[in-house]
Scaffold this motif. Structure first.
Motif, PDB file in Angstrom:
ATOM      1  N   ASN A   1       6.677   5.934  -6.050  1.00 14.62           N
ATOM      2  CA  ASN A   1       5.832   4.807  -5.501  1.00 14.62           C
ATOM      3  C   ASN A   1       5.466   4.714  -6.222  1.00 14.62           C
ATOM      4  O   ASN A   1       4.577   5.199  -7.589  1.00 14.62           O
ATOM      5  CB  ASN A   1       5.215   6.079  -4.545  1.00 14.62           C
ATOM      6  CG  ASN A   1       3.546   5.251  -3.713  1.00 14.62           C
ATOM      7  OD1 ASN A   1       2.888   4.073  -4.421  1.00 14.62           O
ATOM      8  ND2 ASN A   1       3.320   5.253  -3.090  1.00 14.62           N
TER       9      ASN A   1
ATOM     10  N   THR B   1       0.810  -0.811  -0.094  1.00 19.10           N
ATOM     11  CA  THR B   1       0.464   0.039  -0.580  1.00 19.10           C
ATOM     12  C   THR B   1       1.011   1.148   0.315  1.00 19.10           C
ATOM     13  O   THR B   1       0.348   2.225  -0.132  1.00 19.10           O
ATOM     14  CB  THR B   1      -1.012  -0.072   1.002  1.00 19.10           C
ATOM     15  OG1 THR B   1      -0.260   0.017   2.331  1.00 19.10           O
ATOM     16  CG2 THR B   1      -2.160  -0.756   0.888  1.00 19.10           C
ATOM     17  N   ASP B   2       2.214   1.374   0.196  1.00 16.58           N
ATOM     18  CA  ASP B   2       2.891   1.880   0.260  1.00 16.58           C
ATOM     19  C   ASP B   2       3.462   2.058  -0.831  1.00 16.58           C
ATOM     20  O   ASP B   2       4.325   3.214  -0.836  1.00 16.58           O
ATOM     21  CB  ASP B   2       4.079   2.634   0.898  1.00 16.58           C
ATOM     22  CG  ASP B   2       3.572   2.660   2.789  1.00 16.58           C
ATOM     23  OD1 ASP B   2       2.534   3.058   2.828  1.00 16.58           O
ATOM     24  OD2 ASP B   2       4.007   1.626   3.754  1.00 16.58           O
TER      25      ASP B   2
ATOM     26  N   ARG C   1       5.573  -0.026  -2.728  1.00 21.31           N
ATOM     27  CA  ARG C   1       6.510  -0.090  -2.666  1.00 21.31           C
ATOM     28  C   ARG C   1       6.409  -1.821  -3.405  1.00 21.31           C
ATOM     29  O   ARG C   1       5.954  -2.702  -2.819  1.00 21.31           O
ATOM     30  CB  ARG C   1       7.483  -0.184  -1.303  1.00 21.31           C
ATOM     31  CG  ARG C   1       7.812   0.868  -0.820  1.00 21.31           C
ATOM     32  CD  ARG C   1       8.510   0.033   0.631  1.00 21.31           C
ATOM     33  NE  ARG C   1       7.368  -0.823   1.686  1.00 21.31           N
ATOM     34  CZ  ARG C   1       6.962  -0.508   2.979  1.00 21.31           C
ATOM     35  NH1 ARG C   1       8.434   0.431   3.467  1.00 21.31           N
ATOM     36  NH2 ARG C   1       6.307  -1.176   3.441  1.00 21.31           N
TER      37      ARG C   1
END
Length: 357
Positions: A285, A70-71, A73
């Motif tokens: 991102n 969700t970040d 990565r």
């Protein structure tokens, strides 16, 4: 009695550690909501949406479960499109991609591309297929993957294409016959079977810009779509989507959802964004994209008005055997088709057919 009660209530430090570990494990299981392992066995489900998710999930597992968290990565990646082996079943990634192209019926439209014709033979593991390998690496295959998933799932009204834009445009200009509705991704709640799509150009379009571009008669636009395989606003608060050719693999993305089930905190590309670099890591991102449309799968009843919703009797998950060739490739091992008037070749015995890797 009081003494016995007190003794029963005592717990050793070791038992307390075990209990804590148990709570931690249970908490982890409750928070973990990747439903792909459970879904992969439901590819013949009565619901079209479930079949889409199950087929996409099965491929994600085949590619060893790479995912973007969700970040934004890339948290896991084990195998890439150009490699000769490494899939969960021991197969070759690039031959599997060639299989998506072939089974979706998209090799013929791509015949002018170098190596495309070679892929008809290269899905057979006995053929070296260097031209096909180059074709797989050089040409975006995410739309071929989605087309294969939709075809295998038997989605009525879906037209396979090597370009995501074709079925995105169909949902906009032909909403009655398309299996999808064209919605604003930041205002609609993603659900199983939906397609979440972004535009892959330097210009930022967004929902309004993409809508205007299609309404203006555009014939093509570089895009990418992922298939939503799970959405859990009341569970772990995440949506999970699987796409092909994401970091050169079949990769899952994770997104946060709000209490209403809508995407929450998903970074959108804007004009003048700082470029990702070692000096500007805050701008890095993989989920920061020009998310421009959510293609919302219609209900089962609405899909039935377009075409059959039953699982296809033939699920193309194996290589389509080529019994003879006209424009033969040396070394393919495929016999030449007989000239007109000659006796046809005898089909090979069942045990002689080559399966996919």
């Amino acid at each position: 009695m009081a003494v016995e009660t007190k003794r029963a209530g005592k717990r050793s430090p070791w038992s307390m550690r075990l209990a804590g570990l148990g709570l931690l494990l249970c908490s982890g299981w409750a928070m973990s909501a990747d439903q792909c392992p459970a879904l992969r066995g439901r590819q013949g489900d009565a619901e079209v949406a479930t079949r889409i998710a199950a087929i996409a999930c099965d491929e994600h597992l085949r590619w060893n479960r790479p995912f973007i968290d969700t970040d934004g990565r890339l948290a896991s990646s084990a195998v890439y499109e150009a490699e000769s082996r490494g899939l969960q079943d021991g197969g070759s990634p690039w031959r599997r991609v060639a299989f998506y192209w072939q089974s979706a019926g998209l090799l013929s439209p791509m015949a002018a591309k170098s190596g495309a014709t070679d892929c008809n033979y290269a899905i057979n593991s006995t053929y070296p297929g260097l031209g096909c390998r180059g074709f797989v690496v050089d040409n975006p295959w995410s739309a071929a993957f989605i087309s294969w998933v939709m075809q295998r799932a038997g989605v009525p009204g879906f037209r396979s294409s090597a370009s995501h834009f074709d079925y995105v445009r169909a949902a906009r200009v032909d909403p009655e016959r398309s299996p999808y509705r064209f919605l604003d991704p930041m205002a609609a709640a993603p659900a199983v079977g939906d397609l979440l799509c972004y535009v892959r150009t330097n210009r930022v379009y967004g929902f309004r810009g993409l809508s205007d571009t299609i309404d203006g008669g555009a014939s093509g636009l570089a895009m990418h779509c992922d298939a939503v395989v799970a959405a859990n606003p009341g569970g772990d608060g995440k949506a999970y989507a699987v796409g092909g050719n994401v970091q050169q693999a079949v990769t899952m993305r994770q997104f946060n959802l709000n209490a209403s089930g809508q995407l929450w905190g998903v970074p959108q590309r804007t004009e003048g964004d700082v470029e990702c670099s070692p000096d500007t890591q805050g701008a890095c991102n993989f989920n920061r994209q020009d998310w421009a449309v959510l293609l919302k799968l219609k209900s089962q009843a609405e899909l039935a008005l377009i075409g059959p919703v039953q699982p296809p009797s033939y699920l193309p998950n194996q290589v389509v055997p080529q019994q003879c060739c006209v424009n033969c490739v040396v070394g393919s091992g495929v016999p030449r088709c007989p000239a007109p008037g000659q006796l046809p070749l005898q089909p090979p015995l069942e045990g002689q057919l080559q399966g996919s890797e």
